[in-house]
Motif scaffolding. Structure first.
Motif, PDB file in Angstrom:
ATOM      1  N   UNK A 159      -0.355  12.447  -3.100  1.00 26.55           N
ATOM      2  CA  UNK A 159       0.493  13.250  -3.907  1.00 26.55           C
ATOM      3  C   UNK A 159       1.568  12.595  -4.474  1.00 26.55           C
ATOM      4  N   UNK A 160       2.063  12.792  -5.270  1.00 27.74           N
ATOM      5  CA  UNK A 160       3.405  11.891  -5.885  1.00 27.74           C
ATOM      6  C   UNK A 160       4.524  13.046  -6.166  1.00 27.74           C
ATOM      7  N   UNK A 161       5.777  12.423  -5.805  1.00 27.02           N
ATOM      8  CA  UNK A 161       6.949  13.340  -6.071  1.00 27.02           C
ATOM      9  C   UNK A 161       7.595  12.739  -7.035  1.00 27.02           C
ATOM     10  N   UNK A 182       1.922   9.992   0.292  1.00 29.48           N
ATOM     11  CA  UNK A 182       2.873  10.453  -0.420  1.00 29.48           C
ATOM     12  C   UNK A 182       3.613   9.400  -1.178  1.00 29.48           C
ATOM     13  N   UNK A 183       3.946   9.226  -2.287  1.00 33.24           N
ATOM     14  CA  UNK A 183       4.670   8.515  -3.094  1.00 33.24           C
ATOM     15  C   UNK A 183       5.619   9.043  -3.908  1.00 33.24           C
ATOM     16  N   UNK A 184       7.090   8.715  -3.636  1.00 38.30           N
ATOM     17  CA  UNK A 184       8.122   9.296  -4.438  1.00 38.30           C
ATOM     18  C   UNK A 184       8.397   8.167  -5.757  1.00 38.30           C
ATOM     19  N   UNK A 185       8.709   8.870  -6.672  1.00 32.53           N
ATOM     20  CA  UNK A 185       9.239   8.268  -7.970  1.00 32.53           C
ATOM     21  C   UNK A 185      10.512   8.730  -8.441  1.00 32.53           C
ATOM     22  N   UNK A 224       4.246   7.664   3.649  1.00 29.84           N
ATOM     23  CA  UNK A 224       4.853   7.804   2.600  1.00 29.84           C
ATOM     24  C   UNK A 224       5.755   6.487   1.899  1.00 29.84           C
ATOM     25  N   UNK A 225       5.952   6.372   0.692  1.00 24.11           N
ATOM     26  CA  UNK A 225       6.916   5.168   0.181  1.00 24.11           C
ATOM     27  C   UNK A 225       7.492   5.832  -1.016  1.00 24.11           C
ATOM     28  N   UNK A 226       7.961   4.998  -1.526  1.00 19.88           N
ATOM     29  CA  UNK A 226       8.921   5.229  -2.939  1.00 19.88           C
ATOM     30  C   UNK A 226       8.815   4.123  -3.579  1.00 19.88           C
ATOM     31  N   UNK A 227       8.914   4.451  -4.935  1.00 20.64           N
ATOM     32  CA  UNK A 227       8.634   3.347  -6.188  1.00 20.64           C
ATOM     33  C   UNK A 227       9.562   3.645  -7.331  1.00 20.64           C
ATOM     34  N   UNK A 228      10.188   2.483  -7.825  1.00 16.23           N
ATOM     35  CA  UNK A 228      11.211   2.446  -9.167  1.00 16.23           C
ATOM     36  C   UNK A 228      10.154   2.802 -10.202  1.00 16.23           C
TER      37      UNK A 228
END
Length: 359
Positions: A159-161, A182-185, A224-228
């Protein structure tokens, strides 16, 4: 920020002492270490406009003037567990006034807006989102979806946020669905920093694809992690995700149709998009005449949402109330979503579920 914190502390103290013959400027000065003369003026002003109540009595010295915060006001301003608690909008007001004074005149002259990274605005929105997630999204929206909840319940689901901000939704989903990743953008540096810090505090692994079989607690996140998104944009890899979520994002986009295409490209066949946006009515006339929240929504939109949505040349400029049901249906179906429906509308937010057809 310091003034806002002091005001919040004072309000909480007033609430905590409402049953103890109220609070005087003397007691509040001792508690907050603020100047008594300034507190005398502030307490009187708050009582004069009806936020505080001055208790009956004699004398006009600081020791004689006892103030209380009425229960109904305390529920909104100083009781986080109350369903009516909503301090976020008040926290945002000084920043909105400053933007109206310093940046909007040029926006009105040129038609070009400006994005916002104001700390008070970001924190206020973050706080409002957290409340909505806890009270609406997790208990009501997700269980009512046709595909989003079943897909996220599968082991290995991705899933992407998009537009994850400080990571509230990202972390809530990761805890709710421990077998999915989950990956946040986001493109905001302050948002990315806040999200990374929260993920670190929650002990999240940097690799959302790690096997989570050793996870024993919903509070210990490894998924979960976050990407620029400026460096690794969503949709760069086609059909990468089973689910995409966005919350309070589309109406701010300068090119919302491109955002819809981006989400469509990132989803696998049979995937689903859970999309939350502000619940405006279908036309400006209807909002002005029949939407009780329109005055506040349009004021915030002028200072923030519209300004962001036209911050690039030829920006679409939807504004806070612009992503209506007809607009959403037209955009989503035009980009290949086969089924679009409103899952729930509550707390000034409308949640859509849009499904990608199977090959």
């Amino acid at each position: 920020e310091e003034a806002s914190s002091s005001s919040s502390s004072s309000t909480t103290y007033l609430h905590e002492n409402r049953e103890k013959r109220g609070v005087t400027a003397v007691a509040l000065a001792s508690h907050t270490r603020l100047d008594r003369r300034w507190l005398r003026e502030w307490l009187a002003q708050q009582a004069a406009c009806g936020i505080l109540e001055l208790l009956p009595g004699d004398g006009d010295a600081d020791e004689d003037l006892h103030y209380v915060l009425p229960r109904a006001h305390a529920d909104v301003l100083a009781t986080p567990e109350s369903e009516h608690y909503d301090i976020a909008l008040l926290q945002m007001v000084p920043a909105l006034v400053n933007r109206a004074r310093t940046t909007l005149p040029e926006c009105f002259r040129t038609g070009r807006g400006i994005t916002y990274d104001d700390a008070d605005v970001a924190e206020a929105i973050d706080r409002a989102h957290q409340r909505h997630l806890e009270r609406v999204v997790l208990p009501k929206v997700l269980p009512a979806t046709d595909l989003v909840h079943p897909l996220l319940s599968l082991r290995g689901a991705r899933c992407a946020d998009l537009g994850c901000g400080g990571g509230n939704f990202l972390i809530a989903l990761a805890r709710e669905y421990p077998h999915a990743s989950f990956v946040g953008y986001d493109i905001s540096d302050p948002a990315l920093s806040l999200c990374e810090r929260r993920l670190a505090e929650a002990h999240c692994a940097s690799n959302p694809d790690e096997d989570d079989s050793t996870t024993t607690s919903k509070n210990l996140l490894t998924n979960a992690c976050v990407r620029d998104a400026r460096l690794q944009p969503l949709g760069a890899a086609v059909a990468e995700y089973d689910v995409v979520v966005t919350f309070d994002v589309v109406h701010d986009a300068t090119r919302p149709r491109d955002l819809v295409r981006q989400v469509r490209r990132a989803l696998k066949p049979g995937g689903a998009w859970l999309l939350g946006d502000i619940a405006g009515l279908a036309t400006t006339r209807l909002n002005v005449t029949h939407n009780p929240r329109a005055a506040t929504a349009l004021a915030i939109s002028t200072c923030l949402c519209l300004a962001c949505a036209v911050s690039e040349p030829d920006g679409a400029g939807l504004g806070q109330l612009g992503f209506t049901v007809p607009v959403a249906m037209a955009m989503l179906t035009a980009e290949g979503f086969s089924k679009v429906r409103v899952v729930l509308e509550e707390d000034n937010t409308r949640w859509f579920e849009a499904i990608v057809p199977q090959d």
